[in-house]
Design an enzyme around this catalytic site. Structure first.
Site, short mmCIF file in Angstrom:
data_model
loop_
_atom_site.label_atom_id
_atom_site.label_comp_id
_atom_site.label_asym_id
_atom_site.label_seq_id
_atom_site.Cartn_x
_atom_site.Cartn_y
_atom_site.Cartn_z
N ARG A 32 1.04 -1.57 0.50
CA ARG A 32 -0.73 -0.22 -0.16
C ARG A 32 1.00 1.12 0.25
NH1 ARG A 32 -5.43 -2.29 4.04
NH2 ARG A 32 -5.78 -2.68 1.73
N LYS A 203 -18.80 -17.72 2.50
CA LYS A 203 -19.94 -16.80 2.63
C LYS A 203 -20.59 -16.42 0.83
CE LYS A 203 -19.92 -16.18 6.94
NZ LYS A 203 -19.96 -15.33 7.72
N GLY A 359 -9.56 -8.36 -1.42
CA GLY A 359 -9.71 -9.21 -0.65
C GLY A 359 -8.89 -10.30 -1.16
N GLY A 382 -12.97 -4.13 0.72
CA GLY A 382 -14.12 -3.62 0.55
C GLY A 382 -14.85 -2.33 -0.31
P1 AMP Z 1 -13.71 -14.26 1.19
O1 AMP Z 1 -13.86 -13.37 2.33
O2 AMP Z 1 -15.46 -14.42 1.90
O3 AMP Z 1 -13.65 -13.83 -0.48
O4 AMP Z 1 -13.18 -15.68 2.09
C1 AMP Z 1 -12.26 -16.05 1.37
C2 AMP Z 1 -11.99 -17.16 2.18
O5 AMP Z 1 -12.80 -18.44 2.06
C3 AMP Z 1 -10.43 -18.08 2.54
O6 AMP Z 1 -10.01 -17.95 3.75
C4 AMP Z 1 -10.81 -19.02 1.81
O7 AMP Z 1 -9.99 -20.36 2.87
C5 AMP Z 1 -12.01 -19.91 2.73
N1 AMP Z 1 -12.75 -20.56 1.73
C6 AMP Z 1 -12.28 -20.32 -0.05
N2 AMP Z 1 -13.23 -22.14 0.19
C7 AMP Z 1 -13.40 -22.52 1.45
C8 AMP Z 1 -14.62 -23.23 1.39
N3 AMP Z 1 -14.55 -25.04 0.56
N4 AMP Z 1 -14.58 -24.33 2.55
C9 AMP Z 1 -13.71 -23.07 3.83
N5 AMP Z 1 -13.41 -22.47 3.96
C10 AMP Z 1 -13.64 -21.71 2.55
#
Ligand code: AMP
Length: 405
Positions: A32, A203, A359, A382
């Site tokens: 950054r 999620k 992210g 974000g």
């Molecule tokens: P996000 O911040 O929503 O983009 O989520 C990223 C996180 O999702 C990372 O830390 C990954 O380890 C987790 N992730 C990705 N695929 C899976 C999965 N199949 N089961 C559990 N966690 C996951």
């Protein structure tokens, strides 16, 4: 930055919210800081003096037992050494954000000199977007430059309110923020087709708005990562112990229906690497994503899905990627994310435009050494998400200017 900076004092909001070592408080990733350099160098070359301001961490959420700020941990002094090393110019550190000392230091600042104010979040007023605090910040300078894309989605005093105190001729976006907006616009306004979006991560609930909006825009939507299993279960699949948001299953079906109605190709991983525990030491095997046995969880996309996704990405002329395909932090479950990253790099080589939108996909691309092989890697998680969801960012709106692709 078409402002004449000569002999002007320029208040620059940067995003120096960098990770620090927990013990030594040394900067562990200076991305950054580096990304702010074109703006800072531009102002110095234009004959300006720079008053830098930024937040660092969440000091108000980690107060000491006596209720005071943990200055040692959150002071921006921790980044001065790294900043000087990268900028190559002496940086005067001011131990307050506003006040007599800050006013005096700013008043004495000469052309070509740089000072850094203490963490804006040491003041409770920052997050409230307080006018009085913003006016004190504004009084330090002649010109305001906002280059903090990472916090442009927050209506805080130093990112948004402060802009009210400068007229259109005395405020502008910094080069980084401008670049982020331009690259996002390239994806959201008239993208070259085929347009393929890849959305992953843990999620569905975090990316609901993004998915909904993307279905209006893309030719192909690829959904991977943990969120894919909510879609699988909503369709009646067996997902064992995989991540699932039961309360989002109806929404998942609505999104699938919407994609069908709009003629958007929606790809879910047909197979998965499944494990008997959330651990790199777990037993693992491959299974169809809708036939995962009880006691097993999908932690990565399988080889069939990797190929299917890669083929769709290869033909794309515009690619947006947000979120990993699996638990890429664990080496056994990183292959899907690696292959998708490679496919994005290949499509870029073939003339496609690729935006890595925030992210963990940014971390994944960096980890795989592919950041130079994609078109643009965003610095704001974000903020980029909100921009892609079609929201107007307060820090951008406050400048009263727009940036097109
Ligand atoms: P996000 O911040 O929503 O983009 O989520 C990223 C996180 O999702 C990372 O830390 C990954 O380890 C987790 N992730 C990705 N695929 C899976 C999965 N199949 N089961 C559990 N966690 C996951």
């Amino acid at each position: 930055m078409n402002i004449n900076f000569s002999d002007k004092k320029v208040l620059v909001r940067v995003d120096f919210n960098v990770p620090l070592d927990k013990q030594t408080f040394e900067v562990t990733d200076d991305t950054r800081i580096r990304r702010a350099m074109p703006t800072l160098e531009g102002i110095l070359e234009g004959g300006g003096a720079i008053i830098l301001m930024s937040h660092l961490g969440r000091p108000q959420k980690a107060l000491k037992e006596d209720g005071s700020i943990d200055v040692e941990r959150f002071t921006l002094k921790n980044i001065v050494g790294k900043l000087v090393e990268i900028l190559g110019v002496e940086v005067r550190f001011c131990e307050e954000t506003v006040g007599e000392k800050a006013t005096e230091m700013a008043a004495n600042l000469k052309r070509g000199q740089v000072m850094l104010l203490e963490n804006t979040r040491f003041q409770k007023e920052e997050k409230k977007g307080d006018k009085e605090f913003a006016s004190q910040l504004a009084s330090l300078a002649d010109v305001y430059v906002n280059d903090a894309f990472g916090t442009a989605h927050r209506a805080h005093a130093s990112t948004t309110t402060v802009a009210e105190f400068f007229d259109a001729d005395h405020k502008c976006f910094g080069l980084l923020l401008e670049n982020e907006l331009r690259n996002a616009a390239r994806v959201t306004n008239n993208p070259e087709r085929p347009f393929v979006a890849i959305v992953g991560g843990a999620k569905v609930s975090d990316k609901m708005l993004l998915l909904d909006r993307l279905i209006d825009q893309v030719d192909t939507l690829i959904i991977g990562g943990g969120m894919a299993y909510t879609f699988m279960k909503a369709r009646g699949g067996q997902i064992g112990n995989s991540l699932c948001e039961e309360d989002r299953m109806a929404l998942a079906n609505e999104l699938v229906q919407k994609a069908k109605d709009k003629g958007v190709e929606l790809l879910l991983p047909s197979d998965s690497v499944v494990a008997d525990a959330f651990s790199n030491d777990a037993q693992f095997k491959v299974a169809p994503s809708d036939l995962i046995p009880d006691g097993w969880m999908g932690l990565d996309i399988g080889v069939y899905a990797q190929n299917e996704f890669s083929q769709a990405i290869n033909n794309a002329k515009t690619i947006l990627w947000n979120g990993p395909m699996g638990v890429f932090e664990m080496s056994k479950f990183a292959n899907g994310t690696k292959l998708v990253a490679q496919a994005v790099a290949d499509a870029t080589k073939n003339g496609g435009f690729s935006l890595i939108g925030g992210g963990d996909s940014v971390a994944a691309v960096n980890q795989m050494g592919l950041s130079k092989e994609v078109s643009y890697v965003s610095t704001g998680g974000g903020a980029m998400l909100e921009l892609l969801e079609g929201k107007e960012l307060p820090g951008v709106k406050a400048m009263g200017k727009t940036i097109n692709a």
